[in-house]
Design a protein around this motif. Structure first.
Motif: not given
Ligand code: GTP
Ligand code: MG
Length: 533
Positions: A302-311, A313-319, A326-330
């Motif tokens: 859900i968090t990653l889906h939400q990130a996909l539609i972020m602006e 600047a915001k997505i890069l800010d939370r990169k 994502a990596e820790s979950t995988a």
């Protein structure tokens, strides 16, 4: 037998002797004496009639409770009284016992013998026939004093037989002879004896036979009585007796077996239940862990889906956060069970002590015995595929080693016990729950063959391992001594009370060892009723 005697022991009943008291068998009406009744009845509560096998109950098991035959007792008392009064007055009682008829009246019993008329007479006829003046002078003597009848010689009828010829050649013809036969006739010069002596000798012999036969008859009668009581004890339907006792012991044995089997069955079912519970608990934990992980994956997605539609600047800010999440979950270990782990099949087997074993391997305990230096430890190390130098290390076992190997569907736990003389008395402590004994003999150690067989005999005689198969491995097959002395060893093995399974092996080369283990598991499977896979 006496007219008033017991028909079993032939002894006279007695109103005074308690053992000879007549007892009535109410079941059939026969009478036997008290002592015979005691012998036949034994410790039973009923008695079988020795004449018609009818059963009579004995109240309280005491023969005294059987009714006395009072009619017989009274009759005997009366006869006893009459006889004693008759004996007092009757001076011819002995003559009457001869029971000879009076020649004048056959209904009378003779007591006199007239030496002139040569007739037997009773008192009355003696008086009446000899009442005249002339006849009254005839000499009459008591019958018991009557001279024995004279036997005349067949060849010389005017001569009386006085001798018996003892020559063997005359034995088949008549050996009786008179004076004429002896001095002038065919027995002239023959060895002979007086006829009275010959008769007395014969009577003596007959008396001896009679005594012997009477003794034999008592023994035979006693044996018949014992057979009767044995038959009675073995006859079905009797409440007491050895037959019932033996049957009860057999029933008790089977009852004990049933109880033990029921207990083992309950334990086996409980083991299955316990196994299922433990498995459910472990699956439950696994399921909860996977569900938690699934929830975590869901929230990360859900968090990653939400990130996909972020602006931008915001997505890069939370990169960094997003990639780390994502990596820790995988990277989290998923530990998803494979289908075989979720199989509902429960593999099980039984050992010969009726114990249930869950799993693909049947657990079996094998006790490894033999003299010190026989090669036990070397054989086990070979089985464990230890390096050859380590397997053959010359180190005597001071206590015991435990090694487990898997062979086919068996997990064999070898208890390798030290064989030094000071340790041998401890061997018996390893027998409990042993499924097999593996006994190693050093085929090279000819001087100690007898010692090895003696120890093996001791092992095989222990009741704890009576049902255990015993495998004998003759080690150092390559040894030259082995070939030359094999017959001696084999004949000693054959002399054992039970025959072990004998095999050859060589720990140095490893040859023969796997074959023995193979045979051992086949044998265990046969005993356990399972198949070696
Ligand atoms: N050549 C040869 N040597 C063997 C063989 N088996 C055993 N040995 C040697 O014999 C010696 C004694 O062997 P172990 O296996 O220790 O004997 P063990 O029966 O365990 O003796 P304890 O532990 O004292 O009861 C060792 O030095 C082994 O190397 C064999 O088949 N051939
Ligand atoms: Mg050893």
């Amino acid at each position: 037998m006496n007219e008033y005697g017991c028909n079993v022991c032939n002894e006279e009943y007695s109103p005074r002797d308690p053992l000879k008291c007549p007892r009535v068998l109410t079941g059939c009406g026969h009478t036997i004496c008290h002592s015979c009744a005691m012998t036949i009845a034994g410790r039973n509560y009923s008695i079988f009639c020795p004449f018609d096998r009818t059963s009579t109950p004995i109240p309280g098991g005491d023969v005294k409770s059987l009714k006395k035959n009072f009619a017989l007792l009274e009759l005997m008392e009366r006869i006893g009284e009459e006889m004693s009064s008759e004996e007092k007055t009757d001076k011819f009682s002995k003559e009457r016992l001869l029971n000879l008829e009076c020649d004048e009246n056959s209904e009378h019993v003779a007591v006199f013998f007239c030496t002139v008329c040569e007739s037997n007479l009773c008192e009355r006829c003696s008086e009446s026939t000899h009442s005249t003046n002339v006849l009254s002078k005839h000499r009459r003597i008591p019958l018991t004093e009557k001279p024995a009848p004279v036997v005349h010689c067949r060849l010389h009828s005017s001569y009386v037989v006085e001798f018996v010829c003892k020559e063997v050649s005359c034995d088949t013809e008549s050996p009786l002879m008179c004076l004429m036969c002896r001095d002038y006739g065919r027995h002239k010069g023959h060895y002979h004896v007086l006829i009275e002596k010959e008769v007395e000798d014969l009577r003596e012999k007959l008396r001896e036979h009679l005594g012997e036969l009477t003794r034999q008859s008592e023994i035979v009668d006693g044996a018949v009585m014992n057979i009767n009581s044995t038959i009675q004890e073995l006859t079905p339907g009797e409440e007491c007796g050895s037959l019932e006792e033996t049957k009860q012991e057999v029933r008790n044995h089977f009852q004990r077996l049933r109880t033990a089997i029921e207990r083992d069955e309950a334990a086996a079912v409980e083991t299955i239940d316990r196994y299922a519970r433990t498995r459910i608990e472990s699956l439950q934990t696994q399921k909860e862990r996977l569900e938690a992980f699934s929830r975590k994956i869901g929230s990360t997605c859900i968090t990653l889906h939400q990130a996909l539609i972020m602006e931008k600047a915001k997505i890069l800010d939370r990169k960094d956060d997003l990639l780390a999440l994502a990596e820790s979950t995988a990277a989290e270990p998923t530990a998803v069970p494979d289908p075989s782990q979720l199989s509902t099949r429960i593999a099980f087997s039984f050992s010969n002590d009726r114990k249930l074993h869950i799993g693909d391997f049947i657990e079996s305990r094998v006790v490894l015995l033999g003299l010190d230096g026989a090669g036990k430890t070397s054989i086990v190390r070979r089985l464990k595929k230890v390096r050859i130098e380590a397997a053959m290390a010359p180190l005597s076992t001071s206590g015991f080693n435990i090694e487990t190997i898997h062979h086919k569907n068996y997990r064999l736990t070898f208890w390798d016990v030290g064989g030094l003389p000071k340790l041998r008395h401890l061997w018996k402590h390893y027998y409990w729950n042993a499924q097999a004994i593996f006994y190693v003999i050093d085929g090279h150690d000819v001087e100690r063959f007898s010692e090895a067989i003696k120890e093996l005999n001791k092992v095989m005689s222990d009741p704890l391992i009576l049902t255990c198969p015993v495998f004998v491995a003759i080690n150092r097959k390559d040894g030259s001594a082995l070939n030359n002395n094999m017959d001696a060893l084999l004949s000693q093995l054959e002399s054992l009370p039970f025959q072990p399974h004998c095999h050859y092996c060589d720990a140095a080369t490893g040859s023969g060892i796997d074959k023995i283990i193979d045979e051992l598991t086949i044998c265990l499977s046969r005993l356990n009723g399972t198949c070696p896979v």
